[in-house]
Design a protein around this motif. Structure first.
Motif, mmCIF file in Angstrom:
data_model
loop_
_atom_site.group_PDB
_atom_site.id
_atom_site.type_symbol
_atom_site.label_atom_id
_atom_site.label_comp_id
_atom_site.label_asym_id
_atom_site.label_seq_id
_atom_site.Cartn_x
_atom_site.Cartn_y
_atom_site.Cartn_z
ATOM 1 N N LYS A 127 0.666 -1.227 -0.330
ATOM 2 C CA LYS A 127 0.163 -0.152 -0.100
ATOM 3 C C LYS A 127 0.479 0.974 0.428
ATOM 4 O O LYS A 127 0.549 2.561 -0.226
ATOM 5 C CB LYS A 127 -0.944 -0.183 1.170
ATOM 6 C CG LYS A 127 -1.778 1.526 1.192
ATOM 7 C CD LYS A 127 -2.641 1.359 2.472
ATOM 8 C CE LYS A 127 -3.982 1.967 2.491
ATOM 9 N NZ LYS A 127 -4.706 2.506 3.582
ATOM 10 N N LYS A 128 1.768 1.262 0.752
ATOM 11 C CA LYS A 128 2.499 2.508 0.451
ATOM 12 C C LYS A 128 3.677 2.090 -0.719
ATOM 13 O O LYS A 128 3.642 3.404 -0.956
ATOM 14 C CB LYS A 128 4.352 1.847 2.036
ATOM 15 C CG LYS A 128 4.976 3.307 2.211
ATOM 16 C CD LYS A 128 5.828 2.804 3.472
ATOM 17 C CE LYS A 128 6.798 3.832 3.701
ATOM 18 N NZ LYS A 128 8.057 3.864 4.606
ATOM 19 N N HIS A 129 3.765 1.725 -1.200
ATOM 20 C CA HIS A 129 5.070 1.432 -2.857
ATOM 21 C C HIS A 129 3.804 1.271 -4.299
ATOM 22 O O HIS A 129 4.300 1.119 -4.702
ATOM 23 C CB HIS A 129 6.028 0.814 -2.601
ATOM 24 C CG HIS A 129 6.941 0.908 -1.236
ATOM 25 N ND1 HIS A 129 7.676 1.783 -1.168
ATOM 26 C CD2 HIS A 129 6.638 0.481 -0.485
ATOM 27 C CE1 HIS A 129 8.322 2.574 -0.030
ATOM 28 N NE2 HIS A 129 7.797 1.531 0.376
ATOM 29 N N ASN A 130 2.592 1.648 -3.480
ATOM 30 C CA ASN A 130 1.878 1.891 -4.668
ATOM 31 C C ASN A 130 1.219 0.151 -5.374
ATOM 32 O O ASN A 130 1.519 0.541 -6.485
ATOM 33 C CB ASN A 130 1.817 3.362 -6.120
ATOM 34 C CG ASN A 130 1.567 3.962 -5.391
ATOM 35 O OD1 ASN A 130 0.754 4.503 -4.571
ATOM 36 N ND2 ASN A 130 3.092 5.474 -5.545
ATOM 37 N N ASP A 196 -1.102 -1.446 -16.829
ATOM 38 C CA ASP A 196 -1.304 -1.547 -15.420
ATOM 39 C C ASP A 196 -0.859 -2.804 -14.323
ATOM 40 O O ASP A 196 -0.605 -2.951 -13.194
ATOM 41 C CB ASP A 196 -2.658 -1.622 -14.666
ATOM 42 C CG ASP A 196 -3.201 -2.876 -15.314
ATOM 43 O OD1 ASP A 196 -3.545 -3.277 -16.027
ATOM 44 O OD2 ASP A 196 -4.799 -2.574 -14.630
ATOM 45 N N ILE A 199 4.309 -2.343 -13.232
ATOM 46 C CA ILE A 199 5.051 -0.950 -12.573
ATOM 47 C C ILE A 199 6.498 -1.177 -12.339
ATOM 48 O O ILE A 199 7.613 -1.655 -11.699
ATOM 49 C CB ILE A 199 4.484 -1.456 -10.649
ATOM 50 C CG1 ILE A 199 2.854 -1.992 -11.348
ATOM 51 C CG2 ILE A 199 4.275 -0.566 -10.076
ATOM 52 C CD1 ILE A 199 2.817 -2.774 -9.735
#
Length: 358
Positions: A127-130, A196, A199
């Motif tokens: 979550k922190k790093h997309n 998508d 990444i």
């Protein structure tokens, strides 16, 4: 640390080669002269060409392969430089019983963020790093520089993504916009992989990057140029690394007995296999065909029990195996240098054959 440990430390980077060679030969009378760069930027190979020391050794840290220069020995190991390829080296080979590439958990400072692969909250990191913070999404990664990613490697990774629908591939930052767009275009037009699912991570300091890397599930190594220091980093971070080496068998060393497998003499294509063999996980993570490489990558993404067992094994062996044991690594070097100079050179006054450290 390098400055503190030796009894004498001399900076010679601005001196002329003849002056440096004279200092080595006449003032310091060095017995064994060691090179760590090979043919990399900033090398001083001209010093070694003038033969200022009776025994000269190069180490495949900077330049991963034979130098063709005035060295008596080249430091490697049984997997990175099998004996059957000795004729491709101008140097004799010092073969260590563990991976020639040094790896230590103390080389990276993790104090900036808690680092414990056994207790990491992977979803929070994602979550922190997309990254997709869905535990059903499998995150493949490869932090190779763009110039190391071959078309064959990338196409293989895209086939893996195609077969593993709930997965993404996390790549390192690619500052070259044109190169990045080419990868995306190849993924979408040739393989039908949507944007998508590729990444690209941002540039981070090494210690922060390795904490972040624990959000990955499986590292996909590239070929013909493998991950080297990057491989030691991700293995210490508790990330299994899947490698491809066509002439590898599972007795711990490479073999040319199987006529169906092509030869791979290039040292830079054998480094990840060297590391995994020392780790004691060659059987699980080194594949001798691209088909098996794909099959295993897909299997781990679809079989959580198999993956969890693999990672548990890695977390145990990163502590118990010789891979991250710098003390034994140092002792093996000392044994080799003593044997080469005292028991070989002093007796014969000339370089001897390759030497296997046991």
């Amino acid at each position: 640390n390098i400055v503190i440990i030796p009894t004498s430390f001399l900076i010679i980077n601005r001196d002329h080669i003849p002056d440096i060679a004279r200092t080595i030969r006449q003032d310091y009378k060095i017995d064994i002269l060691i090179d760590l760069n090979g043919w990399t930027k900033g090398n001083r190979m001209g010093i070694f060409a003038s033969r200022p020391a009776p025994v000269q050794i190069t180490h495949g840290l900077g330049f991963v392969g034979t130098t063709g220069c005035a060295f008596d020995y080249f430091v490697s190991d049984f997997v990175a430089s099998p004996e059957r390829y000795d004729h491709l080296y101008t140097e004799n080979i010092i073969r260590l019983p563990q991976a020639y590439l040094p790896a230590s958990q103390k080389t990276v400072n993790f104090s900036a963020d808690p680092f414990n692969p056994e207790t990491v909250d992977k979803m929070e990191l994602r979550k922190k790093h997309n990254l997709p913070h869905d535990e059903n999404v499998f995150v493949y990664c490869s932090f190779q520089s763009i110039h190391k990613i071959s078309s064959e490697s990338f196409d293989t990774w895209m086939r893996i993504l195609s077969s593993s629908q709930k997965s993404v591939l996390w790549l390192t930052t690619i500052n070259n916009k044109e190169a990045r767009e080419k990868l995306i275009h190849r993924a979408t037009t040739k393989h039908g992989i949507t944007n998508d699912r590729l990444i690209f991570g941002e540039q981070l300091r090494v210690d922060l990057h390795l904490v972040r890397a624990q959000a990955c599930d499986l590292y996909l190594d590239s070929w013909p140029y493998n991950a080297h220091s990057t491989a030691t980093d991700v293995l210490w971070a508790g990330i299994p690394l899947l490698a491809y080496l066509p002439d590898y068998n599972h007795n711990g060393r490479s073999s040319s007995t199987d006529q169906n497998h092509k030869e791979e003499p290039r040292m830079w294509s054998r480094v990840s296999a060297s590391l995994l063999s020392t780790l004691g996980m060659g059987g699980e993570l080194i594949q001798s065909t691209i088909q098996n490489y794909e099959k295993e990558a897909i299997r781990y993404s679809q079989n959580r029990n198999s993956y969890d067992s693999l990672r548990k094994n890695l977390l145990q062996k990163r502590i118990s195996s010789p891979l991250f044991d710098l003390i034994s690594y140092t002792r093996h070097h000392e044994t080799a240098y003593w044997e080469i100079f005292v028991n070989r050179f002093m007796e014969q006054q000339k370089p001897h054959s390759s030497y296997n450290v046991v």
